[in-house]
Design an enzyme around this catalytic site. Structure first.
Site, PDB file in Angstrom:
ATOM      1  N   GLY A 268     -14.575   6.854 -31.365  1.00 58.64           N
ATOM      2  CA  GLY A 268     -15.023   6.766 -32.748  1.00 58.64           C
ATOM      3  C   GLY A 268     -16.478   7.144 -32.924  1.00 58.64           C
TER       4      GLY A 268
ATOM      5  CB  SER B 165      -0.994   0.001   1.167  1.00 56.66           C
ATOM      6  OG  SER B 165      -0.325  -0.133   2.406  1.00 56.66           O
TER       7      SER B 165
ATOM      8  CD  GLU C 102      -9.429   3.544 -26.922  1.00 55.41           C
ATOM      9  OE1 GLU C 102      -9.152   3.176 -28.087  1.00 55.41           O
ATOM     10  OE2 GLU C 102      -9.845   2.785 -26.024  1.00 55.41           O
ATOM     11  CD  GLU C 103      -8.570   9.042 -31.647  1.00 52.33           C
ATOM     12  OE1 GLU C 103      -8.823   9.290 -32.827  1.00 52.33           O
ATOM     13  OE2 GLU C 103      -7.447   8.681 -31.244  1.00 52.33           O
TER      14      GLU C 103
ATOM     15  CG  HIS D  26      -0.205  -6.260 -11.536  1.00 50.00           C
ATOM     16  ND1 HIS D  26       0.042  -7.519 -11.059  1.00 50.00           N
ATOM     17  CD2 HIS D  26      -1.274  -6.371 -12.365  1.00 50.00           C
ATOM     18  CE1 HIS D  26      -0.842  -8.373 -11.559  1.00 50.00           C
ATOM     19  NE2 HIS D  26      -1.645  -7.696 -12.363  1.00 50.00           N
TER      20      HIS D  26
ATOM     21  NE  ARG E 205      -0.583  -7.113 -20.380  1.00 47.66           N
ATOM     22  CZ  ARG E 205      -1.403  -7.943 -21.013  1.00 47.66           C
ATOM     23  NH1 ARG E 205      -0.948  -8.678 -22.008  1.00 47.66           N
ATOM     24  NH2 ARG E 205      -2.666  -8.041 -20.645  1.00 47.66           N
TER      25      ARG E 205
ATOM     26  CB  ALA F 297       4.634   3.364  -7.961  1.00 44.86           C
TER      27      ALA F 297
END
Length: 254
Positions: free
Chosen positions: A112, A77, A109-110, A203, A208, A198
């Site tokens: 459409g 935490s 997000e952009e 994670h 990734r 952070a």
């Protein structure tokens, strides 16, 4: 006297916008409130109460051992009391993977539905490994041949152009943007703001990115790893002691 039928009006030509192609991603740190001292005052409140605020004026280097202890023993935490906002431009399929990270993240997000999407599309660069070998859980990617790279680039670009022409044709005919966008592929570039702390970023990076110091192996898709690498570079500059402890303890989020 017979009447001459009126001529059918000519269809309005569709204005075709030229597609452009990229193989990169962009990540910009647009706002932050993040420092190693944030970890220290958050951790020390448990034993020092209001005196923990003294950490705001002290050099965090003197307490890097505490940061390492918190990371090693997974006291997570204290790593949440900070914030970073990134502006990211990447193919849509990267963002669909991104959205699997929900705890400690905020996204916008952009759309459409509300704007005409620009014809910018992803085509892998020459250094992108193209061939997948093995079975699920043990995939290995190897370099493709020059013929495979040429085919991939040509097939993607042709498909992108055709899809965007169909999109423009529907818009010109009055079809709503939210309907017309359905023909566009996931290789289209989009943009978004992503805000995290952070702990949530660690994670994300543990899953990734691939790294020689990682205790748990990860096998990310290269395109989202490219985003992760750029985010990590920005974060490491803000919180170098926390970043060093993350690496020293196997790149596992506390």
């Amino acid at each position: 006297m017979s009447e001459t039928p009126a001529e059918t009006p000519a269809a309005t030509p569709v204005e075709t916008e030229k597609a452009s192609f990229r193989s990169d991603v962009t990540v910009e740190l647009v706002k932050h409130s993040a420092a190693d001292s944030d970890v220290l005052w958050a951790a020390r409140v448990s034993t020092a109460g209001e005196q923990s605020l003294d950490e705001l004026t002290k050099d965090p280097e003197r307490s890097k051992g505490l940061i390492n202890f918190l990371m090693r023993d997974r006291h997570g935490s204290p790593f949440e009391h900070n914030s970073m906002t990134f502006f990211i431009s990447a193919p849509i399929f990267v963002f669909r993977e991104f959205m699997r990270h929900r705890v400690g993240w905020s996204y916008n997000e952009e759309s459409g539905r509300y704007r005409r999407l620009e014809p910018v599309f992803y085509v892998p660069g020459e250094d992108r490994k193209l061939v997948q070998q093995g079975r699920p859980g043990k995939y290995e990617f190897v370099d493709g041949t020059s013929e495979q790279h040429a085919l991939t680039g040509r097939a993607m670009e042709d498909a992108y152009r055709h899809a965007y022409e169909a999109y423009q044709e529907m818009l010109a005919a009055g079809v709503a943007r939210e309907v017309a966008r359905a023909v566009l592929p996931v290789g289209l570039y989009s943009s978004m703001y992503a805000t995290c702390n952070a702990r949530s970023l660690m994670h994300f990076l543990g899953l990734r990115t691939q790294h020689e110091q990682a205790a748990v192996p990860s096998f990310p898709q290269r395109e989202i790893e490219m985003v992760g690498e750029k985010m990590e570079e920005a974060w490491a500059g803000l919180m170098p002691l926390t970043h060093a402890a993350f690496n020293a303890n196997g790149r596992v989020a506390p």
